[in-house]
Design a protein around this motif. Structure first.
Motif: not given
Ligand SMILES: C[S@@+](CC[C@H](N)C(=O)[O-])C[C@H]1O[C@@H](n2cnc3c(N)ncnc32)[C@H](O)[C@@H]1O
Length: 251
Positions: A227-231
Motif C-alpha cells: 500500500f506504500i508504493e505501487g499500483d
C-alpha cells in the motif's frame, strides 16, 4: 466515575472533543507520562491533581482511583493513542469492577492511523490489501506462537508493527521470510504528529540500515506493505459505472 481517554498520538489537538472536555472537568488525572505529551495537562482546571503513571504500579494507580471515587471526584485516566491497543486498560477495568467503580472509555486516534496519515497513504487498496494487521514483535512481553511476525507476514497484507523498532533487524528478517520478498515497501514513523516526527522510507532490504543511521530506538510505527508504493485499482464505490444504494451507475 473514571474516564479512560485516548489522548491520541501526540499533537494535543488530536484528542477527541469529548476527551478534551472530560480532561477540562477532571478533578484527578492519571496520565501515561512516558508516551502522552504533557502539553495535554495545560487544559486541566486549576487545582486538578495530576499523577504520572510512568513510575506507578497498577496497585498505586487503582489506589488513586479508589480514593478519588470515595471523595466523589471525577477521574481521567489518560492513555496514549487509543487505549484499547497495548493500553493495559483491561486490568484496570477489572480492578474497578471489583471495587464497583463505574467507568467509561473514550477512544482516541491510534498511532498506527496517525502514522499512515503522516505518510499520506491508505492501508486498504483494491487489489493490494483489504486487511491491516496490527501487531508487535515479542519482547519482554511474549506473543502467542501462532501470531509470530513471519506467519502474519505470510498473509502479505498491510501491517502496522508497534513496540518493535529496537529489534529492527529481527523484524526485517521475519518479514522477508513471511512476505517472501526483500523489496516490500516499509515506512518507519518516529513520534508521529510530535514536532520531532521523522519518517524513514525504504524497503525490507534497506530499512534497518536507515533506522540505525537515524539512531531511532523506540516510539515508532513500522508500516509495511505494497500500500506504500505501487499500483492499485480504483475503488468501485466511486466508479461511474457502479450502482449502489445512494447512486445509479451508468451500467
Ligand atoms: C504501549 S504502545 C501504546 C499504543 C497506543 N495505545 C496507540 O494506540 O497508539 C506504545 C507504542 O505505540 C507506538 N506509538 C505510540 N505513539 C506513537 C507515535 N506518536 N508515533 C509512532 N509510534 C507511536 C510505538 O510503537 C510505541 O512503542
Amino acid at each position: 466515575m473514571v474516564y479512560f481517554i485516548g489522548a491520541g498520538p501526540g499533537d494535543v489537538d488530536l484528542i477527541t472533543v469529548k476527551g478534551r472536555r472530560m480532561l477540562q472537568e477532571a478533578d484527578v488525572v492519571i496520565y501515561a507520562g512516558s508516551l502522552v505529551w504533557d502539553a495535554h495537562l495545560q487544559f486541566c482546571k486549576e487545582g486538578c491533581e495530576k499523577h504520572n503513571s510512568a513510575s506507578m504500579t497498577l496497585e498505586e494507580v487503582i489506589n488513586v482511583m479508589v480514593k478519588a471515587e470515595n471523595e466523589g471526584k471525577l477521574v481521567v485516566r489518560l492513555h496514549t493513542g487509543d487505549p484499547s491497543i497495548y493500553g493495559a486498560i483491561r486490568e484496570q477495568m477489572d480492578c474497578l469492577d471489583e471495587h464497583k467503580i463505574e467507568y467509561t472509555v473514550i477512544p482516541g486516534v491510534s498511532s498506527f492511523v496517525a502514522s499512515c496519515a503522516a505518510i499520506k497513504k491508505e492501508f486498504t487498496l483494491p487489489n493490494v490489501s483489504q486487511t491491516v494487521i496490527i501487531t508487535r514483535m515479542e519482547g519482554r512481553t511474549p506473543v502467542p506462537e501462532k501470531e509470530d511476525l513471519e506467519l502474519l507476514a505470510s498473509h502479505k497484507c498491510s501491517m502496522a508493527i508497534f513496540l518493535s523498532v529496537q529489534d529492527i533487524d529481527k523484524v526485517v528478517e521475519k518479514l522477508k521470510k513471511g512476505y517472501g520478498r526483500e523489496d516490500v515497501p516499509v515506512a518507519v514513523v518516529y513520534k508521529a504528529t510530535w514536532p520531532e516526527q521523522q519518517i524513514l522510507k525504504g524497503r525490507l532490504n534497506n530499512i534497518a540500515a536507515k533506522v540505525k543511521e537515524a539512531g531511532i530506538k523506540n516510539f515508532s510505527q513500522i508500516l509495511v506493505g505494497d500500500f506504500i508504493e505501487g499500483d492499485y485499482e480504483r475503488s468501485l464505490l466511486y466508479h461511474p459505472e457502479f450502482t449502489h444504494g445512494f447512486r445509479e451507475g451508468s451500467k
